[in-house]
Write a protein that holds these residues in place. Structure first.
Motif, mmCIF file in Angstrom:
data_model
loop_
_atom_site.group_PDB
_atom_site.id
_atom_site.type_symbol
_atom_site.label_atom_id
_atom_site.label_comp_id
_atom_site.label_asym_id
_atom_site.label_seq_id
_atom_site.Cartn_x
_atom_site.Cartn_y
_atom_site.Cartn_z
ATOM 1 N N THR A 1 0.797 -1.231 0.000
ATOM 2 C CA THR A 1 0.000 0.000 0.000
ATOM 3 C C THR A 1 0.826 1.275 0.000
ATOM 4 O O THR A 1 0.357 2.315 -0.443
ATOM 5 C CB THR A 1 -0.928 0.008 1.222
ATOM 6 O OG1 THR A 1 -0.138 -0.138 2.411
ATOM 7 C CG2 THR A 1 -1.925 -1.149 1.143
ATOM 8 N N ASP A 2 2.056 1.205 0.479
ATOM 9 C CA ASP A 2 2.917 2.382 0.505
ATOM 10 C C ASP A 2 3.345 2.724 -0.924
ATOM 11 O O ASP A 2 3.925 1.878 -1.612
ATOM 12 C CB ASP A 2 4.131 2.131 1.387
ATOM 13 C CG ASP A 2 5.044 3.336 1.481
ATOM 14 O OD1 ASP A 2 5.839 3.551 0.534
ATOM 15 O OD2 ASP A 2 4.973 4.058 2.482
ATOM 16 N N PRO A 3 3.090 3.955 -1.401
ATOM 17 C CA PRO A 3 3.402 4.295 -2.795
ATOM 18 C C PRO A 3 4.879 4.154 -3.152
ATOM 19 O O PRO A 3 5.229 3.677 -4.241
ATOM 20 C CB PRO A 3 2.942 5.754 -2.916
ATOM 21 C CG PRO A 3 1.962 5.941 -1.819
ATOM 22 C CD PRO A 3 2.411 5.051 -0.700
ATOM 23 N N GLN A 4 5.756 4.565 -2.239
ATOM 24 C CA GLN A 4 7.198 4.480 -2.534
ATOM 25 C C GLN A 4 7.645 3.027 -2.623
ATOM 26 O O GLN A 4 8.396 2.649 -3.520
ATOM 27 C CB GLN A 4 7.991 5.209 -1.432
ATOM 28 C CG GLN A 4 7.738 6.696 -1.353
ATOM 29 C CD GLN A 4 8.401 7.465 -2.492
ATOM 30 O OE1 GLN A 4 8.967 6.874 -3.396
ATOM 31 N NE2 GLN A 4 8.305 8.781 -2.458
ATOM 32 N N LEU A 5 7.146 2.216 -1.706
ATOM 33 C CA LEU A 5 7.522 0.800 -1.759
ATOM 34 C C LEU A 5 6.901 0.121 -2.971
ATOM 35 O O LEU A 5 7.531 -0.730 -3.603
ATOM 36 C CB LEU A 5 7.076 0.105 -0.466
ATOM 37 C CG LEU A 5 7.857 0.459 0.797
ATOM 38 C CD1 LEU A 5 7.222 -0.213 2.021
ATOM 39 C CD2 LEU A 5 9.324 0.021 0.656
ATOM 40 N N ALA A 6 5.671 0.490 -3.306
ATOM 41 C CA ALA A 6 5.031 -0.094 -4.480
ATOM 42 C C ALA A 6 5.821 0.223 -5.746
ATOM 43 O O ALA A 6 5.954 -0.624 -6.638
ATOM 44 C CB ALA A 6 3.597 0.418 -4.597
ATOM 45 N N MET A 7 6.326 1.457 -5.834
ATOM 46 C CA MET A 7 7.131 1.827 -6.990
ATOM 47 C C MET A 7 8.412 1.007 -7.043
ATOM 48 O O MET A 7 8.820 0.513 -8.102
ATOM 49 C CB MET A 7 7.472 3.316 -6.955
ATOM 50 C CG MET A 7 8.271 3.789 -8.166
ATOM 51 S SD MET A 7 8.541 5.583 -8.198
ATOM 52 C CE MET A 7 9.665 5.774 -6.810
ATOM 53 N N ALA A 8 9.069 0.836 -5.879
ATOM 54 C CA ALA A 8 10.298 0.047 -5.833
ATOM 55 C C ALA A 8 10.034 -1.405 -6.237
ATOM 56 O O ALA A 8 10.795 -1.998 -7.010
ATOM 57 C CB ALA A 8 10.912 0.116 -4.430
ATOM 58 N N VAL A 9 8.950 -1.985 -5.742
ATOM 59 C CA VAL A 9 8.610 -3.356 -6.092
ATOM 60 C C VAL A 9 8.341 -3.465 -7.584
ATOM 61 O O VAL A 9 8.771 -4.418 -8.249
ATOM 62 C CB VAL A 9 7.387 -3.832 -5.265
ATOM 63 C CG1 VAL A 9 6.892 -5.185 -5.788
ATOM 64 C CG2 VAL A 9 7.760 -3.944 -3.799
ATOM 65 N N GLY A 10 7.649 -2.501 -8.127
ATOM 66 C CA GLY A 10 7.376 -2.510 -9.563
ATOM 67 C C GLY A 10 8.631 -2.430 -10.395
ATOM 68 O O GLY A 10 8.755 -3.104 -11.444
ATOM 69 N N GLN A 11 9.592 -1.628 -9.966
ATOM 70 C CA GLN A 11 10.868 -1.542 -10.691
ATOM 71 C C GLN A 11 11.608 -2.871 -10.666
ATOM 72 O O GLN A 11 12.153 -3.310 -11.686
ATOM 73 C CB GLN A 11 11.728 -0.435 -10.069
ATOM 74 C CG GLN A 11 11.198 0.968 -10.315
ATOM 75 C CD GLN A 11 11.910 2.021 -9.490
ATOM 76 O OE1 GLN A 11 12.442 1.740 -8.399
ATOM 77 N NE2 GLN A 11 11.921 3.258 -9.971
ATOM 78 N N LEU A 12 11.590 -3.528 -9.526
ATOM 79 C CA LEU A 12 12.264 -4.822 -9.425
ATOM 80 C C LEU A 12 11.555 -5.876 -10.268
ATOM 81 O O LEU A 12 12.200 -6.718 -10.901
ATOM 82 C CB LEU A 12 12.318 -5.260 -7.959
ATOM 83 C CG LEU A 12 13.267 -4.462 -7.065
ATOM 84 C CD1 LEU A 12 13.018 -4.783 -5.587
ATOM 85 C CD2 LEU A 12 14.725 -4.741 -7.423
ATOM 86 N N GLU A 13 10.233 -5.840 -10.297
ATOM 87 C CA GLU A 13 9.488 -6.809 -11.107
ATOM 88 C C GLU A 13 9.764 -6.607 -12.597
ATOM 89 O O GLU A 13 9.905 -7.582 -13.349
ATOM 90 C CB GLU A 13 7.992 -6.686 -10.806
ATOM 91 C CG GLU A 13 7.611 -7.248 -9.449
ATOM 92 C CD GLU A 13 6.145 -7.076 -9.119
ATOM 93 O OE1 GLU A 13 5.595 -7.929 -8.407
ATOM 94 O OE2 GLU A 13 5.552 -6.062 -9.567
ATOM 95 N N SER A 14 9.818 -5.373 -13.043
ATOM 96 C CA SER A 14 10.113 -5.100 -14.461
ATOM 97 C C SER A 14 11.506 -5.581 -14.827
ATOM 98 O O SER A 14 11.717 -6.146 -15.912
ATOM 99 C CB SER A 14 9.980 -3.594 -14.736
ATOM 100 O OG SER A 14 8.659 -3.162 -14.545
ATOM 101 N N TRP A 15 12.437 -5.345 -13.939
ATOM 102 C CA TRP A 15 13.824 -5.794 -14.170
ATOM 103 C C TRP A 15 13.883 -7.316 -14.255
ATOM 104 O O TRP A 15 14.504 -7.875 -15.163
ATOM 105 C CB TRP A 15 14.698 -5.266 -13.036
ATOM 106 C CG TRP A 15 16.149 -5.627 -13.100
ATOM 107 C CD1 TRP A 15 16.990 -5.471 -14.162
ATOM 108 C CD2 TRP A 15 16.933 -6.176 -12.032
ATOM 109 N NE1 TRP A 15 18.260 -5.887 -13.818
ATOM 110 C CE2 TRP A 15 18.257 -6.323 -12.527
ATOM 111 C CE3 TRP A 15 16.662 -6.536 -10.720
ATOM 112 C CZ2 TRP A 15 19.293 -6.831 -11.737
ATOM 113 C CZ3 TRP A 15 17.692 -7.034 -9.929
ATOM 114 C CH2 TRP A 15 18.978 -7.192 -10.435
#
Length: 925
Positions: free
Chosen positions: A731-745
């Motif tokens: 739910t945290d926007p900053q963590l969600a963005m970080a998780v999304g970056q790792l998933e794309s990578w």
């Protein structure tokens, strides 16, 4: 006579031009083409050895490199091809391989002859235009080896001189007191602290105990040394010797007064001890292993603590990637059911043995303005930047060598295909040099370690090729000797026996090369019949010394017989005879072989036969009952496991090796050979290729190159990390963005590759930065609370938690190329799968992340990911002498560490051998 040409700009200072006139010597004259010997590769053999074949440079060329960035001919012409594969692998075809590898055919085509020279009437050295590689052809055995030594002098004279002094523990006296120089001699000399009599004894034993081959080997060595010395004298007299001799004060640039000390055959033994120590050892570290075992027992109790420790030790992990994957078992160094003779230290009593004594003067690097420059060179002070040589650093022993082989039944041609090579580190010049040797009883092309290149050590013969990776099986044991009388006496088979004290004193003067003041110090080791003393402690209240006994000690050069056989076309005729030749190599290596019919593998090494009740992973009591069977300390000989017990295979569908576990039940010497290993990056890709069939050289090369830019953590551990995190909404926007970056990578292959060649920006820079920042934080948060401070610290002393490309704190140091050999990836993988409730073969002794609770583990991962995301690029990549803080690509980049006066440009990070072959033989004799 060949020497590198100077390519200085027209604006070079007049003083440099004056020196050039004094130092230049005539080039060798172009000659007719060398007719090739029997070559069954038919243009399908390639190799590469960056930065270039030429490793010698005159003073003028060194000064030109420092002032204008110019390079001597053939000193950097393989670097660009090697680097370009990072981008070029995606569109690679067999036809394009020549863009990234040299033609490794025998001989030199007529239009490609750059020069010929004949240092003796019975040998000719032909150099090709493309790479400057020497093609040595002799009509007599002596002439052939003389030519090999002469060519080695042309290409690596300074480097050979360095390494014979490293092996003798005399580098600082030779090259100056820089801290890196001191570190080298302190690292290698204690492993093989030989007297001159010790070195000569090895020479004599090779000659007298190996029959005609031993006699021939030492005759070859003498001829090789004669060739080196002939070139050294001619270059000195002709004033085209390596300029480092001037910069270290050995020769005066103006008067030519000074000397290059002649080489001796015993120098080759000293050189071999360095090579063996770097790449062919295995085992050791038993005292630190004992300390971590005791920490586990203190934490959990003896029974449970031992179980936990064994799970981290991963001696025989069922999930480990194997080179022999058909289920064949080769038991060695296994854990006994009821160990006897184990000698653990009393807690808190271990003290490492002191090595350095009587230090005088200063060895601290001085400010450049304070460097002393010889009067005659003061006009050049600004040009060579107050000292051209910073001190030599070859880093820690490394094992990045890898091999990929596919048998003919799975290839497009029906012939085996191999892509393989050793990782000997990135240096300028390289530790290896390329050569082709053709003469009576010798027919080979490939790479040899400078100074011991009587034979090609890794390369190809007429219709076969071979290579090696460091195997690291346990050929070194730690013995616990009880002291008697005083600290210099010990009990040997019930008799109080004096230790032998060996000393080496080094003193240095300030020179233009080392940026240090004058100083000196003494190294001292104690030698026993059970090896070299490494530490002191008490066991059961009794004073003891821990000693390190290596089976190849006093036998570093014995392997010359195996290499001689590899080069002999009358001996190696197929996979079976190659394996027989490999049995004569005492170092712990994995050997790989390919011809037009067969791919094969053999693990070499002087594996001692132990008492079956002894646990070789821990210190052993120095009692006759627990000695190696048949042990004779006079020459450090014992009984060794027979060849049939060494891992070996012929015709398996494919083979991979990246210093991973060799076979089932072949116990790994160190920690970290578990479910996630660098070898998985190769195994997964080659297995998929084999399943498809029709494998080509390009396809196998592409598999290697893709693995070379892949982050092991991202490919094999990140999926479990993301599973834990995604077990509930983020739910945290900053963590969600970080998780999304790792998933794309992860979805894009978890690679560290540029957007386009030359951009120096990764395709997923934020995800790479996140992983680099997150990994050390998450490992500590995952394991330290459960293990406790003491056990966590002890286990990290056995195995470092991380070895990312930019990790200057890692085992191989920054800019070293090698990465992901050492780390806690397997531990994290097993622990996370346990928390997720997934099946785990060979699990850790207990769950650690969040105390084994999924929600708590998720909290740990998200908390540490948040900490990582908050780190700036400059904090993750703090910068160094060559890189600005925050420059991610530069932090990862590979630097050719200078071992002489010539420096090279940095290249893309790639986890790849430094010398590499791509081979596919079309037919057979």
């Amino acid at each position: 006579m060949r020497r590198p040409t100077a390519r200085l700009r027209t604006a070079t200072a007049a003083t440099v031009i004056a020196l050039a006139a004094a130092l230049l010597a005539p080039l060798g004259q172009a000659g007719a083409a060398e007719p090739p010997n029997s070559d069954y590769c038919l243009g399908r053999c390639g190799d590469i050895l960056p930065p270039g074949e030429n490793g010698n440079a005159t003073l003028v060329e060194i000064l030109g490199n420092k002032a204008f960035g110019t390079h001597p001919a053939h000193s950097d012409d393989q670097l660009g091809k090697y680097d370009a594969l990072v981008a070029g692998q995606s569109t690679l075809t067999d036809d394009k391989l020549t863009s990234f590898f040299n033609d490794a055919s025998f001989g030199v085509p007529g239009g490609q002859v750059a020069s010929t020279s004949s240092p003796r009437p019975d040998v000719t050295i032909t150099r090709d235009k493309a790479t400057g590689v020497p093609h040595i052809k002799g009509t007599t055995r002596y002439g052939t080896e003389y030519g090999a030594g002469y060519a080695a002098g042309q290409d690596r004279l300074w480097l050979m001189d360095l390494f014979r002094h490293i092996g003798r523990g005399e580098l600082t006296s030779f090259a100056g007191g820089a801290l890196a120089n001191q570190g080298l001699e302190q690292e290698f000399w204690p492993q093989a602290p030989y007297t001159e009599a010790d070195l000569q004894s090895q020479v004599d034993r090779i000659r007298t105990t190996n029959g005609p081959r031993g006699e021939q080997a030492m005759a070859d060595a003498q001829a090789y040394v004669d060739g080196i010395n002939a070139y050294a004298k001619q270059s000195k007299d002709g004033r085209y010797f390596p300029g480092e001799y001037v910069l270290t004060g050995k020769i005066d640039a103006i008067t030519n007064v000074g000397e290059i000390q002649p080489f001796k055959v015993t120098d080759l033994i000293a050189l071999a001890s360095v090579v063996g120590g770097l790449f062919g050892g295995g085992g050791g570290g038993e005292v630190q292993a004992a300390l971590s075992l005791q920490a586990a027992q203190a934490k959990y109790g003896v029974a449970e603590g031992t179980k936990v420790w064994e799970s981290f030790r991963e001696r025989n992990d069922p999930e480990a990637a194997l080179t022999i994957h058909d289920g064949t078992s080769f038991p060695y160094a296994t854990k006994p059911a009821n160990a006897r003779g184990t000698a653990l230290p009393d807690p808190g009593t271990v003290v490492p043995e002191q090595l350095v004594y009587d230090r005088t003067g200063s060895a601290v690097t001085k400010a450049k303005a304070d460097v002393r420059v010889p009067e005659r060179l003061k006009p050049l002070k600004g040009i060579f930047n107050n000292g051209a040589l910073p001190g030599f650093d070859i880093g820690k022993p490394r094992g990045m060598s890898n091999a990929l082989l596919v048998s003919g039944s799975r290839t497009a041609s029906g012939n085996p295909v191999a892509v393989f090579g050793p990782q000997t580190g990135y240096f300028a010049p390289q530790l290896l040099m390329l050569q082709e040797i053709q003469g009576p009883g010798i027919s080979a092309r490939g790479a040899s370690f400078a100074g011991v290149g009587m034979y090609v050590q890794l390369g190809r013969g007429q219709d076969y090729a071979w290579s090696a990776t460091s195997a690291g099986q346990d050929i070194t044991d730690t013995y616990t000797v009880e002291l008697c009388q005083d600290a210099a006496h010990y009990l040997y088979r019930g008799v109080c026996t004096p230790m032998e004290k060996l000393e080496k004193t080094n003193a240095w003067k300030p020179t233009t090369a080392d940026n240090t003041a004058a100083g000196s110090y003494r190294m001292q080791v104690w030698r026993t019949n059970y090896g070299i003393v490494s530490a002191r402690a008490t066991v059961g209240g009794k004073q003891v010394a821990y000693t390190s006994l290596r089976s190849t000690y006093r036998h570093e050069a014995d392997s010359i017989i195996g290499f001689q056989m590899f080069n002999d076309p009358t001996y190696v005729k197929d996979a079976a005879t190659f394996q027989q030749a490999a049995q004569h190599v005492d170092y712990a290596f994995n050997w790989f072989y390919a011809d037009s019919r067969t791919a094969a593998y053999y693990n070499s090494g002087k594996n001692p036969v132990r008492n079956p009740d002894v646990d070789p992973s821990l210190p052993i009591a120095a009692d006759r009952a627990y000695e190696w069977q048949g042990f004779d300390p006079a020459y450090n000989t014992a009984d060794y496991t027979p060849p049939a017990q060494h891992p070996q295979s012929v015709g398996q569908d494919y083979y991979i090796s990246w210093n991973n576990k060799q076979a089932k039940d072949y116990t790994s010497a160190g920690f970290g050979n578990g479910s996630v290993h660098r070898g998985n990056l190769l195994d997964d890709r080659v297995k998929a290729l084999v399943a498809q069939g029709g494998v080509t050289r390009a396809a196998l090369t592409r598999a290697m190159a893709q693995a070379a830019v892949t982050d092991l953590r991202g490919e094999d551990v990140l999926p479990e990390l993301l599973k834990v995190i995604r077990s509930a909404p983020v739910t945290d926007p900053q963590l969600a963005m970080a998780v999304g970056q790792l998933e794309s990578w992860k979805a894009d292959g978890a690679q560290r590759r540029e957007t386009v060649q030359g951009s120096r920006t990764y395709t997923h820079p934020d995800a790479v930065r996140l992983m680099d920042a997150w990994w050390p934080l998450l490992i500590e948060a995952e394991f330290r609370p459960g293990l406790g401070d003491g056990l966590y610290s002890a286990l990290t002393s056995n195995l470092s938690t991380d070895e990312a490309p930019s990790a200057g704190h890692g085992p191989t140091g920054a800019h070293a190329g090698s990465a992901f050999q050492y780390g806690w990836w397997s531990y994290a993988d097993k622990d996370l799968r346990t928390v997720l409730g997934e099946p785990v073969a060979g699990p850790l002794g207990r769950a650690y992340c969040g105390g084994g609770q999924l929600s708590a583990c998720r909290d740990v991962l998200l908390s540490t990911l948040g900490q990582a995301a908050a780190k700036t690029p400059a904090q993750v990549y703090p910068g160094d002498a060559g890189c600005a803080a925050g420059n991610q690509w530069c932090a990862d980049s590979v630097v050719q560490r200078p071992l002489g006066g010539i420096s090279q440009n940095s290249i893309n990070w790639q986890n790849r051998p430094t010398y590499q072959q791509v081979v596919e033989f079309a037919s057979h004799r």
